[in-house]
Design a protein around this motif. Structure first.
Motif, PDB file in Angstrom:
ATOM      1  N   MET A  59       0.878  -1.224   0.007  1.00  0.00           N
ATOM      2  CA  MET A  59      -0.080   0.079  -0.298  1.00  0.00           C
ATOM      3  C   MET A  59       0.956   1.074   0.026  1.00  0.00           C
ATOM      4  N   LEU A  60       1.999   1.166   0.454  1.00  0.00           N
ATOM      5  CA  LEU A  60       3.058   2.363   0.569  1.00  0.00           C
ATOM      6  C   LEU A  60       4.303   1.829   0.637  1.00  0.00           C
ATOM      7  N   ALA A  61       5.276   2.616   0.101  1.00  0.00           N
ATOM      8  CA  ALA A  61       6.724   2.212  -0.128  1.00  0.00           C
ATOM      9  C   ALA A  61       7.531   3.530   0.605  1.00  0.00           C
ATOM     10  N   LEU A  62       8.075   3.130   1.667  1.00  0.00           N
ATOM     11  CA  LEU A  62       8.933   4.273   2.264  1.00  0.00           C
ATOM     12  C   LEU A  62      10.387   3.812   2.165  1.00  0.00           C
ATOM     13  N   GLN A  63      11.200   4.999   1.985  1.00  0.00           N
ATOM     14  CA  GLN A  63      12.563   4.711   2.051  1.00  0.00           C
ATOM     15  C   GLN A  63      13.182   5.666   3.258  1.00  0.00           C
ATOM     16  N   LEU A  64      13.810   5.043   4.306  1.00  0.00           N
ATOM     17  CA  LEU A  64      14.171   5.570   5.684  1.00  0.00           C
ATOM     18  C   LEU A  64      15.678   5.921   5.597  1.00  0.00           C
ATOM     19  N   SER A  65      16.198   7.343   5.833  1.00  0.00           N
ATOM     20  CA  SER A  65      17.443   7.544   5.604  1.00  0.00           C
ATOM     21  C   SER A  65      18.026   8.306   7.090  1.00  0.00           C
ATOM     22  N   ALA A  66      18.911   7.671   7.463  1.00  0.00           N
ATOM     23  CA  ALA A  66      19.411   8.689   8.666  1.00  0.00           C
ATOM     24  C   ALA A  66      20.701   9.396   8.622  1.00  0.00           C
ATOM     25  N   SER A  67      20.709  10.564   9.310  1.00  0.00           N
ATOM     26  CA  SER A  67      21.845  11.330   9.172  1.00  0.00           C
ATOM     27  C   SER A  67      23.081  10.508   9.646  1.00  0.00           C
ATOM     28  N   CYS A  68      24.321  11.022   9.561  1.00  0.00           N
ATOM     29  CA  CYS A  68      25.462  10.255   9.671  1.00  0.00           C
ATOM     30  C   CYS A  68      25.821  10.540  11.151  1.00  0.00           C
ATOM     31  N   SER A  69      25.253  11.247  12.229  1.00  0.00           N
ATOM     32  CA  SER A  69      25.738  11.278  13.412  1.00  0.00           C
ATOM     33  C   SER A  69      25.582  10.206  14.205  1.00  0.00           C
ATOM     34  N   GLU A  70      24.324   9.306  14.087  1.00  0.00           N
ATOM     35  CA  GLU A  70      24.287   8.392  14.777  1.00  0.00           C
ATOM     36  C   GLU A  70      22.883   7.354  14.235  1.00  0.00           C
ATOM     37  N   ASP A  71      22.883   6.077  14.612  1.00  0.00           N
ATOM     38  CA  ASP A  71      21.870   5.263  14.349  1.00  0.00           C
ATOM     39  C   ASP A  71      20.486   5.771  14.750  1.00  0.00           C
ATOM     40  N   VAL A  72      19.495   5.585  14.105  1.00  0.00           N
ATOM     41  CA  VAL A  72      18.031   6.021  14.440  1.00  0.00           C
ATOM     42  C   VAL A  72      17.232   4.850  14.290  1.00  0.00           C
ATOM     43  N   SER A  73      16.565   4.710  15.723  1.00  0.00           N
ATOM     44  CA  SER A  73      15.704   3.542  16.018  1.00  0.00           C
ATOM     45  C   SER A  73      14.191   4.169  15.806  1.00  0.00           C
ATOM     46  N   VAL A  74      13.518   3.202  14.879  1.00  0.00           N
ATOM     47  CA  VAL A  74      11.831   3.570  14.877  1.00  0.00           C
ATOM     48  C   VAL A  74      11.030   2.660  15.556  1.00  0.00           C
ATOM     49  N   HIS A  75      10.325   3.325  16.584  1.00  0.00           N
ATOM     50  CA  HIS A  75       9.515   2.404  17.330  1.00  0.00           C
ATOM     51  C   HIS A  75       8.289   2.124  16.619  1.00  0.00           C
ATOM     52  N   SER A  76       7.642   2.885  16.074  1.00  0.00           N
ATOM     53  CA  SER A  76       6.051   2.727  15.443  1.00  0.00           C
ATOM     54  C   SER A  76       6.030   3.918  14.538  1.00  0.00           C
ATOM     55  N   VAL A  77       5.079   3.768  13.342  1.00  0.00           N
ATOM     56  CA  VAL A  77       4.508   4.505  12.686  1.00  0.00           C
ATOM     57  C   VAL A  77       2.854   4.433  12.578  1.00  0.00           C
ATOM     58  N   THR A  78       2.386   5.567  12.516  1.00  0.00           N
ATOM     59  CA  THR A  78       0.852   5.496  12.538  1.00  0.00           C
ATOM     60  C   THR A  78       0.222   5.945  11.183  1.00  0.00           C
ATOM     61  N   MET A 121      -1.816   1.963  14.262  1.00  0.00           N
ATOM     62  CA  MET A 121      -0.311   2.196  14.825  1.00  0.00           C
ATOM     63  C   MET A 121       0.424   0.727  14.565  1.00  0.00           C
ATOM     64  N   LEU A 122       1.610   0.648  14.139  1.00  0.00           N
ATOM     65  CA  LEU A 122       2.183  -0.435  13.761  1.00  0.00           C
ATOM     66  C   LEU A 122       3.749  -0.112  14.565  1.00  0.00           C
ATOM     67  N   THR A 123       3.761  -1.263  15.445  1.00  0.00           N
ATOM     68  CA  THR A 123       4.900  -1.203  16.429  1.00  0.00           C
ATOM     69  C   THR A 123       5.758  -2.037  16.181  1.00  0.00           C
ATOM     70  N   PHE A 124       7.177  -1.612  16.288  1.00  0.00           N
ATOM     71  CA  PHE A 124       8.304  -2.601  15.789  1.00  0.00           C
ATOM     72  C   PHE A 124       9.002  -2.855  17.192  1.00  0.00           C
ATOM     73  N   ARG A 125       9.086  -4.226  17.312  1.00  0.00           N
ATOM     74  CA  ARG A 125       9.842  -4.802  18.377  1.00  0.00           C
ATOM     75  C   ARG A 125      10.554  -6.100  18.005  1.00  0.00           C
ATOM     76  N   PRO A 126      11.823  -5.741  17.739  1.00  0.00           N
ATOM     77  CA  PRO A 126      12.615  -4.831  18.372  1.00  0.00           C
ATOM     78  C   PRO A 126      12.436  -3.602  17.462  1.00  0.00           C
ATOM     79  N   ALA A 127      12.924  -2.635  17.711  1.00  0.00           N
ATOM     80  CA  ALA A 127      12.943  -1.236  16.921  1.00  0.00           C
ATOM     81  C   ALA A 127      13.479  -1.602  15.536  1.00  0.00           C
TER      82      ALA A 127
END
Length: 288
Positions: A36-55, A93-99
């Motif tokens: 239904m939806l295609a997403l591309q997630l990009s993090a800045s170069c300072s540190e890893d980013v953890s995504v816990h959920s999307v609504t 809301m979709l929750t990610f465990r682990p992040a």
């Protein structure tokens, strides 16, 4: 000198979400794993980013009841539990465990999938949208969303796909340490139409994990091997069949999972189908 944007990317965590362009498509009632939806997630170069959920939010002229469940996948693996859309406002809301981890300077694809109800109304139009940065929980990391186009429309057309029912059976005896032990038994039955099973992911609801079960095989009652795995993937056994397994309407097949059991009795084994979409099947039309 470094530009302010580049300096910010190096010094401060941030997450950029790009909604990929996708064409409209038609889907039959009962269809599984519809993107239904295609997403591309990009993090800045300072540190890893953890995504816990999307609504997410349902849009379109189709009934919310047409969609049985919504869930997320990445790299071909389901990474969230399936959830129903809210009948009140069409959100989920979709929750990610682990992040869901996006490495520093890295990019990951995330697909929002849906299973359609077998009785979905024909000509219903459906979109799943990510409408605000507040709908992404990333530990207060700043989020930006960009989109090349609106979320694609999925229109229900045609006949129902039918389904495959799975029924787990008790084992003959307690699973013991040793090679080629039966660790799961279940029946598959085709409802309404002939079905081709392409993949099956079983989840161990017990304590055994990757190193405890090795050399897994998915077999018919006659000993035909349909798929092999070297070991569990965490608590999952993601079988991809070497060729589609055809089940004619009304047929019942007994399948077993065998494995080399390398764990003590405390590492329990109890395989389940965690979500209906973990059994990937499709309707087939065959000449008789």
């Amino acid at each position: 000198m470094l530009s302010s944007l580049l300096l910010s990317a190096l010094l401060f965590p941030a997450l950029s979400v790009q909604i990929a362009e996708s064409s409209a498509a038609s889907v039959p009632p009962g269809a599984q794993r519809v993107e239904m939806l295609a997403l591309q997630l990009s993090a800045s170069c300072s540190e890893d980013v953890s995504v816990h959920s999307v609504t997410l939010t349902h849009r379109g002229l189709g009934s919310i009841r047409d969609i049985a469940a919504v869930y997320a996948m990445s790299d071909g693996v389901r990474i969230s539990r399936a959830r129903a859309l809210s009948s009140r406002d069409g959100t989920v809301m979709l929750t990610f465990r682990p992040a869901f981890l996006v490495s520093a300077c890295g990019m990951r694809d995330l697909s929002i999938m849906a299973d359609f109800s077998s009785d979905a109304v024909r000509a219903g139009e459906h979109r799943i949208t990510l409408s605000a940065v507040e709908h992404i929980d990333a530990d207060d990391v700043p989020v930006t969303i960009s989109s090349a186009s609106a979320a694609p429309v999925r229109t229900t057309v045609g006949q129902s796909q039918g389904s495959v029912e799975i029924s787990f059976l008790p084992l003959f005896s307690r699973v013991r340490y040793g090679a080629h032990r039966i660790v799961s038994r279940f029946r598959l039955t085709a409802e309404e139409y002939d079905q081709a099973v392409d993949a099956l992911t079983l989840t161990n609801d017990g304590a055994a994990r990757a190193e405890d079960l090795q050399n897994l095989t998915l077999e018919t009652s006659r000993g035909q091997v349909l798929a092999r795995l070297s070991s569990l993937d965490g608590d999952r056994a993601p079988f991809v069949l070497t060729s589609p397994f055809i089940i004619e309407r009304g047929q019942v097949f007994l399948l077993t999972v065998r494995a080399d059991v390398l764990a003590s009795r405390r590492r329990t084994i109890d395989f389940i189908l965690e979500e209906p979409s973990d059994l990937v099947a499709r309707r087939v039309t065959r000449r008789r």
